[in-house]
Motif scaffolding. Structure first.
Motif: not given
Ligand code: ADP
Ligand code: MG
Length: 263
Positions: A60-81
């Motif tokens: 979980r390198e980039i998480t929902a926290y980073d998306v919400l608080v730091d503005g990371s993109s969902i594209k970068d954060a999403a992980v394939k299952t």
């Protein structure tokens, strides 16, 4: 709203342990199995949906926290299952401080909506909400088209539902969305227990068409699957739990279609 996402659904109930995460994981898997690209957003700091989908904490390198608080993109954060067509935006305990950190941010209710607006490549997005009507859940509601409410088949099933309905209405009015409650699904249902049948009758009488025909049975398999990082479609593909979630997925898609035809 983004152009290519057809529907964003919050899976919510402020009570814990009612089957939100189990429903989020397995319904997302069922829809993915039907060939749709699905994103499951884990919006609970407990990270149960991430774990249940076999995403190790290190992954979980980039998480929902980073998306919400730091503005990371969902594209970068999403992980394939392991499940074809199913990705997850993972979370961990970092997310529990998002509420406090966003306190002075004027746009704090819309952080997830804005992140999703620039996200492409998914047809359905499901959001596994925390057991509370807090800022995280409001972010989920603000980003969603509809809310799906799992209700545990027990005596107090309907308790808290009016508060949830009120919150949905407040978000709809305050944020100028068309958010609606798409449905209520009974979970952990044990046909042998007389009370469960009374609860079903009671819920159907009170909520009518809002209640899904499909009922999720109580099944040990459903509770075992996440400890192997597997959905029920992988862990026990021919069992009752898998069948129930496939049925729920079909019923959801059918409702989705009939809604589209109406409008
Ligand atoms: N249909 C079911 N049959 C048996 N156990 C279930 C079922 N649904 C959920 N559980 C178990 O009940 C507990 C709470 O479910 P969970 O989905 O985590 O609820 P929530 O996300 O609302 O807190 C978990 O241990 C889960 O494995
Ligand atoms: Mg949960």
């Amino acid at each position: 709203m983004p152009t290519n996402i057809k529907r964003i659904v919050s899976i919510a109930n402020q009570k814990g342990g009612v089957g939100k995460t189990t429903t989020a994981i397995n319904m997302a898997a069922a829809i993915a199995k039907k060939g749709h690209k699905v994103l499951l957003i884990d919006l609970d700091p407990q990270g149960n949906a991430s774990t249940g989908l076999g995403i190790e904490p290190e992954a979980r390198e980039i998480t929902a926290y980073d998306v919400l608080v730091d503005g990371s993109s969902i594209k970068d954060a999403a992980v394939k299952t392991q499940v074809q067509n199913l990705s997850v935006l993972p979370s961990n305990t970092d997310l529990s401080s998002a509420d406090a950190e966003l306190m002075s941010d004027k746009g704090r209710l819309l952080r997830l909506r804005n992140a999703l607006a620039s996200t492409e490549g998914y047809k359905y997005v499901f959001i596994d909400c925390p057991p509370s009507l807090n800022l995280l859940t409001i972010n989920a509601f603000a980003a969603s088209d509809s809310v799906l409410v799992p209700l545990q088949s027990e005596f107090y099933a309907l308790e808290g539902l009016s508060q949830l309905i009120l919150t949905v209405r407040e978000v709809r009015e305050a944020l100028d969305t068309e958010l609606f409650i798409d449905g209520v699904v009974l979970t952990m249902f044990d046909r042998r227990v007389k009370l469960a049948q009374q609860v079903e009758a009671d819920v159907r009488e009170n909520l009518g068409n809002l209640v899904y025909k499909t009922i999720i049975p109580r099944s040990v398999r459903l509770s075992e699957a996440p400890s192997y990082g597997e959905t029920i479609l992988q862990y026990d593909a021919s069992g009752r739990g898998a069948q129930a979630y496939l049925d729920l997925g079909s019923e959801f898609l059918k409702r989705d279609k009939s809604k589209k035809n109406k409008s």
